[in-house]
Design a protein around this motif. Structure first.
Motif, mmCIF file in Angstrom:
data_model
loop_
_atom_site.group_PDB
_atom_site.id
_atom_site.type_symbol
_atom_site.label_atom_id
_atom_site.label_comp_id
_atom_site.label_asym_id
_atom_site.label_seq_id
_atom_site.Cartn_x
_atom_site.Cartn_y
_atom_site.Cartn_z
ATOM 1 N N LYS A 176 35.441 9.281 -23.303
ATOM 2 C CA LYS A 176 34.430 9.932 -23.553
ATOM 3 C C LYS A 176 33.079 9.308 -23.557
ATOM 4 C CE LYS A 176 37.236 12.077 -27.079
ATOM 5 N NZ LYS A 176 37.595 12.323 -28.662
ATOM 6 N N GLY A 197 35.550 6.963 -27.753
ATOM 7 C CA GLY A 197 36.981 7.037 -27.869
ATOM 8 C C GLY A 197 37.783 7.407 -26.413
ATOM 9 N N ASN A 228 39.881 5.440 -31.851
ATOM 10 C CA ASN A 228 38.882 6.760 -32.230
ATOM 11 C C ASN A 228 39.360 7.871 -31.782
ATOM 12 O OD1 ASN A 228 36.695 8.226 -32.548
ATOM 13 N ND2 ASN A 228 35.101 6.635 -32.516
ATOM 14 N N ASP A 229 39.680 8.640 -32.281
ATOM 15 C CA ASP A 229 40.060 10.076 -31.761
ATOM 16 C C ASP A 229 39.314 11.213 -32.250
ATOM 17 O OD1 ASP A 229 41.059 10.220 -34.205
ATOM 18 O OD2 ASP A 229 43.254 10.279 -33.616
ATOM 19 N N SER A 230 38.306 11.109 -32.898
ATOM 20 C CA SER A 230 37.326 12.109 -33.515
ATOM 21 C C SER A 230 35.860 12.369 -33.015
ATOM 22 C CB SER A 230 37.250 12.131 -35.046
ATOM 23 O OG SER A 230 36.615 10.617 -35.334
ATOM 24 N N SER A 231 35.162 11.246 -32.379
ATOM 25 C CA SER A 231 34.159 11.081 -31.833
ATOM 26 C C SER A 231 34.099 12.076 -30.576
ATOM 27 C CB SER A 231 33.440 9.858 -31.813
ATOM 28 O OG SER A 231 32.101 9.724 -31.058
#
Length: 221
Positions: A83, A180, A173-176
């Protein structure tokens, strides 16, 4: 109606399969890649160049990585599985042929013919050895950390340790929307460790003998 739906669905699957197979079969041309790397050299062609997002760290050495890994990475940015905004924007502008050509170029960049493969890496000491064993790193990246079991996996020995640290954290990190990486295997590995442990692991791997280089462009010398 169900029969028609099944027929259309089967045709779509076949089409996607053909497109995917075509993408995999695109042959890269290193000479063409050398003419397409204008967006790459501003970061990856300057020794010690630092990125500032998501934190300050050296951009990775990519000369000497396998073509399949470079292509896999660029496609991951293109699909949004990685990302980083800058890399996503660059990858989105590339065709399959562009990616193949750039991958071929960087795989050959700085490589010296006849160089022997790296030997098994010097053993880590103390706590770092425990971390390497816990992560089972050599099972994928090889005993030298430069001989991955699959060419789409990276060589990591001697990579900048600050970059390795940022990369490892990104798998947690799998939410931003902007930071990530989506990779189930690496997420499972990285999430076992605290950030302090990831930093220690990155420091060990970054200290190892390496095939990776930053090859300055002649226009920057």
């Amino acid at each position: 109606m169900n029969k028609l739906f099944s027929t259309v669905a089967a045709a779509l699957v076949a089409c996607v399969t053909l497109v995917s197979a075509h993408a995999q079969e695109v042959a890269g041309d290193a000479k063409a890649g050398a003419k397409k790397n204008a967006m790459c050299i501003g970061c990856h062609g300057i020794v010690g160049y630092q990125a500032s997002f998501p934190e300050i760290h050296k951009v990775p050495k990519i000369s000497g990585q396998s073509a399949k890994y470079i292509a896999s990475s660029l496609n991951a940015y293109k699909k949004g599985e990685r990302k980083h905004p800058t890399m996503r924007g660059i990858a989105a502008s590339l065709t399959d042929q562009d990616i193949a050509d750039l991958s071929a170029y960087y795989a050959a960049s700085g490589v010296v013919e006849g160089t022997s493969a790296l030997a098994a890496a010097p053993a880590a000491a103390g706590h770092a050895a425990e971390l390497v064993a816990k992560g089972n790193c050599t099972s994928c990246h090889g005993a030298s950390f430069s001989a991955p079991i699959d060419p789409s996996y990276p060589r990591i020995a001697g990579q900048h340790d600050d970059y390795l640290f940022v990369a490892l954290k990104s798998y947690k990190n799998d939410s931003s929307a902007q930071v990530g990486r989506a990779n189930a295997i690496m997420a499972g590995v990285a999430k076992q460790f605290s950030n302090a442990e990831l930093k220690e692991l990155a420091a060990y791997v970054g200290s190892l003998p390496s095939d990776l280089k930053t090859v300055p462009e002649s226009r920057f010398r």
